[in-house]
Design an enzyme around this catalytic site. Structure first.
Site, PDB file in Angstrom:
ATOM      1  CG  ASP A  34      -5.819  -6.055  10.220  1.00 36.32           C
ATOM      2  OD1 ASP A  34      -6.489  -5.539  10.575  1.00 36.32           O
ATOM      3  OD2 ASP A  34      -6.512  -6.312   9.354  1.00 36.32           O
ATOM      4  NE  ARG A  38     -10.247  -8.548  13.133  1.00 40.76           N
ATOM      5  CZ  ARG A  38      -9.534  -8.661  12.771  1.00 40.76           C
ATOM      6  NH1 ARG A  38     -10.077  -9.899  11.621  1.00 40.76           N
ATOM      7  NH2 ARG A  38      -9.179  -7.955  11.142  1.00 40.76           N
ATOM      8  NE  ARG A  47     -11.326  -0.956  17.078  1.00 34.47           N
ATOM      9  CZ  ARG A  47     -10.870  -1.993  16.136  1.00 34.47           C
ATOM     10  NH1 ARG A  47     -11.379  -2.766  16.097  1.00 34.47           N
ATOM     11  NH2 ARG A  47     -10.025  -1.366  15.286  1.00 34.47           N
ATOM     12  CG  HIS A  51      -4.109   0.613  18.280  1.00 32.69           C
ATOM     13  ND1 HIS A  51      -4.698  -1.143  17.118  1.00 32.69           N
ATOM     14  CD2 HIS A  51      -5.468   0.983  17.804  1.00 32.69           C
ATOM     15  CE1 HIS A  51      -5.735  -0.109  16.203  1.00 32.69           C
ATOM     16  NE2 HIS A  51      -6.296   0.886  16.686  1.00 32.69           N
ATOM     17  CB  SER A  79      -4.584   3.184   5.408  1.00 31.25           C
ATOM     18  OG  SER A  79      -6.314   2.735   5.966  1.00 31.25           O
ATOM     19  CB  THR A  80      -5.426   7.431   3.204  1.00 35.86           C
ATOM     20  OG1 THR A  80      -5.778   6.216   2.340  1.00 35.86           O
ATOM     21  CG2 THR A  80      -3.873   7.585   2.747  1.00 35.86           C
ATOM     22  CD  GLU A  81      -8.195   4.028   2.442  1.00 34.56           C
ATOM     23  OE1 GLU A  81      -6.857   3.470   2.648  1.00 34.56           O
ATOM     24  OE2 GLU A  81      -8.036   4.916   1.107  1.00 34.56           O
ATOM     25  NE  ARG A  85      -9.142   1.844  12.264  1.00 36.37           N
ATOM     26  CZ  ARG A  85      -8.512   0.236  12.034  1.00 36.37           C
ATOM     27  NH1 ARG A  85      -8.764   0.526  14.004  1.00 36.37           N
ATOM     28  NH2 ARG A  85      -8.359   0.067  11.432  1.00 36.37           N
ATOM     29  CG  LEU A 146      15.350  -3.458   9.279  1.00 34.65           C
ATOM     30  CD1 LEU A 146      15.277  -4.070   7.953  1.00 34.65           C
ATOM     31  CD2 LEU A 146      14.806  -3.591  10.210  1.00 34.65           C
ATOM     32  NE  ARG A 205     -10.002  -5.511   4.348  1.00 36.03           N
ATOM     33  CZ  ARG A 205     -11.298  -6.790   4.967  1.00 36.03           C
ATOM     34  NH1 ARG A 205     -12.153  -7.710   4.658  1.00 36.03           N
ATOM     35  NH2 ARG A 205     -11.502  -6.120   6.443  1.00 36.03           N
ATOM     36  CB  SER A 207      -6.822  -2.752   4.029  1.00 38.51           C
ATOM     37  OG  SER A 207      -7.418  -3.322   3.345  1.00 38.51           O
TER      38      SER A 207
HETATM   39  C1  IPE Z   1      -5.108  -1.458   7.017  1.00 39.74           C
HETATM   40  O1  IPE Z   1      -6.168  -2.200   8.144  1.00 39.74           O
HETATM   41  C2  IPE Z   1      -4.740  -0.601   8.134  1.00 39.74           C
HETATM   42  C3  IPE Z   1      -3.419  -0.733   8.480  1.00 39.74           C
HETATM   43  C4  IPE Z   1      -2.583  -2.163   9.283  1.00 39.74           C
HETATM   44  C5  IPE Z   1      -2.758  -0.302   8.975  1.00 39.74           C
HETATM   45  P1  IPE Z   1      -7.322  -1.771   7.927  1.00 39.74           P
HETATM   46  O2  IPE Z   1      -8.376  -2.826   9.244  1.00 39.74           O
HETATM   47  O3  IPE Z   1      -7.780  -0.643   8.255  1.00 39.74           O
HETATM   48  O4  IPE Z   1      -8.507  -2.706   6.707  1.00 39.74           O
HETATM   49  P2  IPE Z   1      -9.431  -3.020   6.783  1.00 39.74           P
HETATM   50  O5  IPE Z   1     -10.467  -1.977   6.666  1.00 39.74           O
HETATM   51  O6  IPE Z   1      -9.734  -4.066   6.994  1.00 39.74           O
HETATM   52  O7  IPE Z   1      -9.790  -3.219   5.352  1.00 39.74           O
HETATM   53  C1  IPE Z   2      -4.299  -3.107  12.595  1.00 34.46           C
HETATM   54  O1  IPE Z   2      -5.661  -2.975  13.864  1.00 34.46           O
HETATM   55  C2  IPE Z   2      -4.289  -1.361  12.941  1.00 34.46           C
HETATM   56  C3  IPE Z   2      -4.971  -0.169  12.030  1.00 34.46           C
HETATM   57  C4  IPE Z   2      -5.289  -0.349  11.319  1.00 34.46           C
HETATM   58  C5  IPE Z   2      -4.502   1.065  13.029  1.00 34.46           C
HETATM   59  P1  IPE Z   2      -7.233  -3.045  13.792  1.00 34.46           P
HETATM   60  O2  IPE Z   2      -7.416  -1.655  14.326  1.00 34.46           O
HETATM   61  O3  IPE Z   2      -8.202  -2.837  12.303  1.00 34.46           O
HETATM   62  O4  IPE Z   2      -7.806  -4.430  14.142  1.00 34.46           O
HETATM   63  P2  IPE Z   2      -9.429  -4.811  13.773  1.00 34.46           P
HETATM   64  O5  IPE Z   2      -8.833  -5.499  12.561  1.00 34.46           O
HETATM   65  O6  IPE Z   2     -10.217  -3.949  13.737  1.00 34.46           O
HETATM   66  O7  IPE Z   2      -9.339  -6.050  14.815  1.00 34.46           O
HETATM   67 MG    MG Z   3      -8.160  -3.966  11.104  1.00 41.14          MG
END
Ligand code: IPE
Ligand code: IPE
Ligand code: MG
Length: 253
Positions: A34, A38, A47, A51, A79-81, A85, A146, A205, A207
């Site tokens: 995560d 940011r 953003r 990645h 994630s499924t959520e 985005r 692995l 968290r 998530s």
């Molecule tokens: C969790 O991160 C999912 C992944 C790292 C792929 P998110 O950035 O989606 O989680 P929240 O929204 O901060 O809880």
């Molecule tokens: C995690 O980084 C990667 C994915 C969820 C795919 P984020 O994209 O959630 O980055 P932040 O949390 O917004 O900084």
């Molecule tokens: Mg995130």
């Protein structure tokens, strides 16, 4: 006593990992990667650049896992959520997954890494991306050094729902539904529960990651944003893990 982890692979002499006891290296490490967004925003970048920069972190952590002799590494990639985005970011993540597999699959294969994907198959995952995923799985399926599992279109609740659906479809009697029955229907029943779960970027968290499997995992939270995460940070998390006292609900002998 319940063994906290098993060591596998590399010989003790071959590995110089200061302060890490090679006998109690976590057998399964799982990472919530995560902070990519940011990391990029802090640099005035889109953003998606975050990645892209996360790829280096991931492959350094894979190297670190190989050095440690960890047998299982699971990373939360989508994630499924995350479908919530902006469409452009989702599209980038799908295509990025495809390009990463093309770039890296031979390297992973040569290192003895078995690649797997845990999550729901979904019509929103482009067919050619799914094809690359299938190819990487097939190419590496006999590797055992692995197992690198990408949690992709993964949700912990969805995994439990899918397991329950499978049980119901089999017509299993209610009194035969127990923890073992549910585990047998998770995405990878052969995968041991994570010993150590690391979340980067200072968020405290879960998530929706591995809800069933992390019942007794040790959780380590790091302030480092994922694109800056390196094997040294993994080793630091393992040292922290080794300072913990895992009781699994029991008491000290
Ligand atoms: C969790 O991160 C999912 C992944 C790292 C792929 P998110 O950035 O989606 O989680 P929240 O929204 O901060 O809880
Ligand atoms: C995690 O980084 C990667 C994915 C969820 C795919 P984020 O994209 O959630 O980055 P932040 O949390 O917004 O900084
Ligand atoms: Mg995130």
């Amino acid at each position: 006593m319940v063994p906290i982890a098993t060591r596998s692979g590399a010989s003790v002499e071959a590995v110089e990992l200061d302060g890490i006891d090679p006998r109690i290296v976590p057998a399964h490490v799982a990472c919530v990667m995560d902070g990519n967004g940011r990391w990029a925003t802090k640099r005035g970048l889109p953003r998606t650049e975050g990645h892209a920069a996360g790829e280096l972190a991931l492959f350094d952590v894979v190297e670190g896992a190989l050095e440690l002799g960890t047998s299982w590494l699971t990373v939360y990639a989508f994630s499924t959520e995350n479908w919530r985005r902006p469409a452009e970011e989702v599209r980038f993540l799908m295509n990025f997954n495809e390009r990463l597999l093309i770039r890296r699959r031979d390297e992973l294969h040569e290192k003895g890494v078995r690649v797997r994907f845990a999550g729901r198959t979904d019509w929103r995952v482009p067919r050619r991306v799914q094809r690359r995923m299938d190819e990487a799985v097939e190419l590496t399926q006999r590797n055992r050094r692995l197992t690198l599992t990408f949690a992709f279109n993964y949700g912990g609740r969805a995994e439990i729902v899918d397991a329950v659906r499978a049980l119901v479809a089999e017509g299993v009697r209610p009194d035969r539904v127990d923890e073992r029955a549910i585990r047998r229907h998770l995405y990878y029943p052969d995968m041991p529960d994570p010993d150590l779960v690391i979340r980067t970027s200072g968020e405290f968290r879960i998530s929706n990651f591995l809800l069933w499997e992390l019942a007794y995992s040790e959780l380590v939270f790091s302030d480092v944003l994922w694109p800056d995460f390196r094997r040294e940070h993994l080793f630091e998390a393992v040292r922290e893990f080794q300072r913990r006292d895992r009781r699994f609900g029991g008491v000290e002998a």
